[in-house]
Design a protein around this motif. Sequence first.
Motif, short mmCIF file in Angstrom:
data_model
loop_
_atom_site.label_atom_id
_atom_site.label_comp_id
_atom_site.label_asym_id
_atom_site.label_seq_id
_atom_site.Cartn_x
_atom_site.Cartn_y
_atom_site.Cartn_z
N SER A 1 1.59 -31.87 100.04
CA SER A 1 0.82 -30.67 100.42
C SER A 1 0.00 -30.18 99.24
N ALA A 2 0.58 -30.21 98.03
CA ALA A 2 -0.15 -29.79 96.84
C ALA A 2 -1.27 -30.78 96.51
N HIS A 3 -1.03 -32.07 96.76
CA HIS A 3 -2.05 -33.07 96.47
C HIS A 3 -3.29 -32.87 97.35
N GLU A 4 -3.09 -32.44 98.59
CA GLU A 4 -4.22 -32.17 99.47
C GLU A 4 -5.06 -31.01 98.96
N MET A 5 -4.46 -30.14 98.16
CA MET A 5 -5.15 -28.97 97.63
C MET A 5 -5.85 -29.25 96.30
N LEU A 6 -5.63 -30.45 95.74
CA LEU A 6 -6.14 -30.78 94.40
C LEU A 6 -7.66 -30.65 94.35
N GLY A 7 -8.12 -29.79 93.44
CA GLY A 7 -9.56 -29.58 93.27
C GLY A 7 -10.20 -28.70 94.31
N ARG A 8 -9.39 -28.11 95.23
CA ARG A 8 -9.96 -27.32 96.32
C ARG A 8 -9.34 -25.92 96.40
N SER B 1 -0.86 -15.22 90.21
CA SER B 1 -0.62 -13.78 90.19
C SER B 1 0.85 -13.44 90.38
N THR B 2 1.59 -14.30 91.09
CA THR B 2 2.99 -14.02 91.36
C THR B 2 3.94 -15.07 90.77
N GLY B 3 3.40 -16.22 90.38
CA GLY B 3 4.24 -17.30 89.91
C GLY B 3 4.95 -18.03 91.03
N ARG B 4 4.62 -17.73 92.26
CA ARG B 4 5.30 -18.31 93.42
C ARG B 4 4.77 -19.71 93.70
N LEU B 5 5.69 -20.58 94.10
CA LEU B 5 5.32 -21.94 94.47
C LEU B 5 4.65 -21.91 95.85
N VAL B 6 3.39 -22.31 95.90
CA VAL B 6 2.64 -22.31 97.15
C VAL B 6 2.85 -23.61 97.92
N ALA B 7 2.85 -24.72 97.21
CA ALA B 7 3.02 -26.04 97.85
C ALA B 7 3.53 -27.01 96.81
N ALA B 8 4.11 -28.10 97.30
CA ALA B 8 4.62 -29.14 96.41
C ALA B 8 4.44 -30.49 97.06
N VAL C 1 2.54 -29.58 91.97
CA VAL C 1 2.83 -28.28 92.56
C VAL C 1 1.56 -27.44 92.58
N ALA C 2 1.49 -26.54 93.55
CA ALA C 2 0.44 -25.53 93.60
C ALA C 2 1.11 -24.18 93.41
N VAL C 3 0.62 -23.42 92.44
CA VAL C 3 1.28 -22.17 92.05
C VAL C 3 0.30 -21.02 92.13
N ASP C 4 0.76 -19.90 92.69
CA ASP C 4 -0.02 -18.66 92.73
C ASP C 4 0.13 -18.00 91.36
N PRO D 1 -8.42 -21.87 95.59
CA PRO D 1 -9.09 -20.66 95.09
C PRO D 1 -8.66 -20.38 93.65
N GLN D 2 -9.32 -19.40 93.03
CA GLN D 2 -9.11 -19.16 91.60
C GLN D 2 -7.67 -18.78 91.27
N HIS D 3 -6.98 -18.09 92.18
CA HIS D 3 -5.64 -17.62 91.86
C HIS D 3 -4.55 -18.66 92.11
N VAL D 4 -4.94 -19.85 92.57
CA VAL D 4 -3.97 -20.92 92.81
C VAL D 4 -4.33 -22.12 91.93
N LEU D 5 -3.33 -22.60 91.19
CA LEU D 5 -3.53 -23.75 90.32
C LEU D 5 -2.65 -24.91 90.78
N THR D 6 -3.21 -26.12 90.76
CA THR D 6 -2.40 -27.32 91.01
C THR D 6 -2.05 -27.92 89.66
N LEU D 7 -0.75 -28.13 89.44
CA LEU D 7 -0.27 -28.53 88.13
C LEU D 7 0.72 -29.68 88.26
#
Length: 351
Positions: free
Chosen positions: A60-67, A50-57, A45-48, A69-75
Motif C-alpha cells: 500500500s505504501a509502495h503505491e503511494m511512492l512519489g504521489r 503531523s501526527t507520526g501515525r503510520l498511514v500505510a505499509a 512505510v507511509a507516515v503522517d 501530499p506534503q504531510h505524508v512521507l514514504t520512507l
Amino acid sequence: MSIEAGRRARGSSLLGRDLAVDLGTATTQVHVQGRGVVLDEPTLVAVDTSTGRLVAAGSSAHEMLGRTPQHVLTLRPLADGVISDGDLAEQLLRHFLERVRPTRLVRPRTVVCLPGGITAVERRALEDAAMRCGARRVYALEEAMAAAVGAGLPIEGAAATMVVDLGGGTTDAAVISLGGVVNARSLRVGGDEVDEAVAEGVRREHDLLLGERSAQHITHAVGSVWPVVERLTTRVRGRDLGTGLPRTIELGSEEVRRMIEPVTAQVVEVVRSVLDVCPPELSGDLLDTGVTLTGGGALLRGWAERLRHELGVPVRLAEDPQRAVIRGAGACVDDMGALRQVLTRRAATPA
C-alpha cells in the motif's frame, strides 16, 4: 475421522506458532510454521508527519511512492540491510506480524535473518524489534546460510559450496562446508545502489530527473551486467532539469550497463575476495559445485555469465532466488531440531 487423521488435525492446530522473518532493505518476507511464506511486501512505510501515525505499509505504501501530499512521507526504515529508524522499523514489523500471526495466545519463537558483517549494535536493534513485536525467543540466522539452505545446497557435506546473495541493500558471499561458514564477505551494496546509479546516470547524461519507481523500471526492463544478445530499449519519463517540464527519452541496454558498471564491479570484487582466501582443497571443490546466486538482485540479466567469466567457476541461478533466504529460514522454523546448529539464540524474554 480416523485416529491418524485426528492426530494430524490436532498437530496442524499446533503449527503456525513459530515464525521466520527476513526484514530486508527492499522487501520483507514472513514464513509461518506449517503454512509457508505468507507475506512478501516492500519494506516501506507511509507516515503522517503531523501526527507520526503510520498511514500505510508494504504494498500500500509502495503505491503511494512519489504521489503523497506534503504531510505524508514514504520512507524505508532499513538501509544497507540494517535498521536506520528503529521506531518505524518496529511499527512496520508489528503491522506485518499482526496480519499473519495465527494466534496471540502463544508467543512464537522467531528466526530473524541478518546480513553478514552486521555489528553487535545493529543485530541487537533487529532482535529487540522482534522481541517487542511479541516474540518469545529470537534466533538469528545469517542470510548467506539461509540462502544456501533455501537453495537446496548440501551444507552439511564436506565438499564446499558457495552462495552469493544479492539483496536490495547488501551482497553476501560465503563458502560453506560441514554445516558452517568457512569464509564470507559482506558488501553494503545491492539493488538499491543499482537503481541509484541508473538515476544518477540519466541525470548526468540526459539532464533528466527520475523518481525511484522510474529508475527501478529501467533496471528491470533493460538492465544487465553482461552484453545481451538482442539490444533492449525502454522509454522513460522524467523532469527536464533545464526547463522543469516533463520529457521522455529512450534508453538502451548498453547505455544502462555502462551506468551501473561501477556498482556491479564492486559486487564482482567482493565475490572474488572470498575465493582468493579460500583454502586450496575447498577451491578445488568449487570447480565442481560452483557458485549459486540468490536474492532479487540475481535476477538482473547476465549475472551468471559475468561471474562465470570473471571467476572461472560454474555459476547457476537458484530456483525462485528472491525467496531463497526466507525458504531457508522457514526450513529452520519447520524443523528447528535438525537445523539448530546454524542458528544462534538470544535467550532474553521480554518483560
